[in-house]
Design an enzyme around this catalytic site. Structure first.
Site, PDB file in Angstrom:
ATOM      1  N   SER A 134       0.864  -1.173   0.000  1.00  0.00           N
ATOM      2  CA  SER A 134       0.000   0.000   0.000  1.00  0.00           C
ATOM      3  C   SER A 134       0.901   1.223   0.000  1.00  0.00           C
ATOM      4  CB  SER A 134      -0.934  -0.045   1.212  1.00  0.00           C
ATOM      5  OG  SER A 134      -1.816   1.056   1.212  1.00  0.00           O
ATOM      6  N   TYR A 148      -4.130   8.068  -7.255  1.00  0.00           N
ATOM      7  CA  TYR A 148      -3.231   7.090  -6.627  1.00  0.00           C
ATOM      8  C   TYR A 148      -3.685   6.848  -5.197  1.00  0.00           C
ATOM      9  CZ  TYR A 148       0.973   4.903  -4.738  1.00  0.00           C
ATOM     10  OH  TYR A 148       1.840   4.037  -4.122  1.00  0.00           O
ATOM     11  N   LYS A 152      -4.949   3.203  -3.384  1.00  0.00           N
ATOM     12  CA  LYS A 152      -4.364   2.668  -2.160  1.00  0.00           C
ATOM     13  C   LYS A 152      -5.376   2.645  -1.019  1.00  0.00           C
ATOM     14  CE  LYS A 152      -0.451   1.623  -3.953  1.00  0.00           C
ATOM     15  NZ  LYS A 152      -0.120   0.200  -4.164  1.00  0.00           N
TER      16      LYS A 152
END
Length: 273
Positions: A134, A148, A152
């Site tokens: 992660s 992004y 995650k």
């Protein structure tokens, strides 16, 4: 005890470093990448312990075949490290549809496919460890990295739920949360949206934020002992920060969140009816 580790995105960055470290200490490694020729030098050094596989993690059938090949070749799959993925830089308004869909396919769907293929093997074994790469940006967000962040955050939610689902099978789940490191994350592996001048000030501020200047990035080689310790742990944690910023910044961000939630708690409770 020797373990068999299946790792995606193993041709460079963290994946390459961890692959080499695992091989050096005698573990079996199934190293995957779109280009398996990237492992030719390691194959000659570790012909018995390394199984290189070409793999597109967004292709579910390929992923399932790769995990079965790993199980057949080495007899078990003890650890899976979902390391493959990349970053997209762009304000939310700037991003193109294809950039977003490709990112979701790689960072979320690819991680999901590998995880799904690993679970039946580990359940049958009665043990296993799924390690998801992660990011600290899966815990708190920064501008210009919003999608992004989103991928995650999705990995975080999926993996925390997964940890409850598979614990009775003897399967552990860990999310590894690196801060900035001197890898290729912001280099050739990254995608950047076309810049809108309206966000120039936000961009400037981002790269002045604590942990974002390159000189503050961590040394990737320094992560090796942490990953080996994690793999060897009998009771691994659900989350592990890598670097000196993760816990510090997370405490600061969650203090702000808690203060705001407390300030609005009366409104929230009244909404219950």
């Amino acid at each position: 005890m020797k373990k068999t580790v299946f790792i995606t995105g193993a041709s460079r960055g963290f994946g390459r470093l961890w692959t080499e470290a695992l091989l050096e200490r005698g573990d079996n490694v199934v190293a995957t990448s779109r280009n398996k020729e990237a492992f030719e030098d390691l194959v000659s050094t570790y012909p018995e312990n390394l199984l290189p596989l070409a793999l597109d993690i967004t292709n579910k059938a390929q992923v399932e075949q790769a995990l079965q090949t790993a199980k057949t070749h080495f007899g078990s799959v003890d650890v899976v490290i979902n390391n493959a993925g990349y970053g997209v830089f762009g304000a939310i308004e700037e991003l193109e549809e294809k950039q977003v869909r490709d990112l979701i396919d790689a960072n979320i769907m690819g991680t999901l496919f590998v995880t799904q293929a690993a679970i039946p093997i580990m359940r049958e074994q009665g043990k296993g460890h799924i390690i998801q790469l992660s990011s600290v940006l899966g815990i708190w967000a920064l501008p210009i990295l919003g999608m992004y962040n989103a991928t995650k955050f999705a990995v975080e939610g999926m993996s925390e739920a997964l940890s409850h689902e598979v614990k009775d099978f003897g399967i552990h789940v860990t999310m590894v949360e690196p801060n900035g490191y001197k890898t290729d994350f912001g280099g050739s592996s990254a995608v950047s949206a076309e810049i809108n001048p309206a966000y120039e000030k936000v961009r400037e501020t981002l790269f002045q934020t604590e942990g974002m200047p390159v000189e503050q990035y961590g040394n990737p080689e320094a992560t090796v002992p942490a990953i080996l310790t994690l793999i060897d742990a009998k009771e691994p944690p659900l989350r592990l920060f890598l670097g000196n910023l993760g816990l510090k910044k997370t405490k600061e961000e969650y203090a702000k969140k808690l203060a705001e939630w407390e300030a609005w708690d009366e409104v929230a409770v009244a909404a219950h009816g």
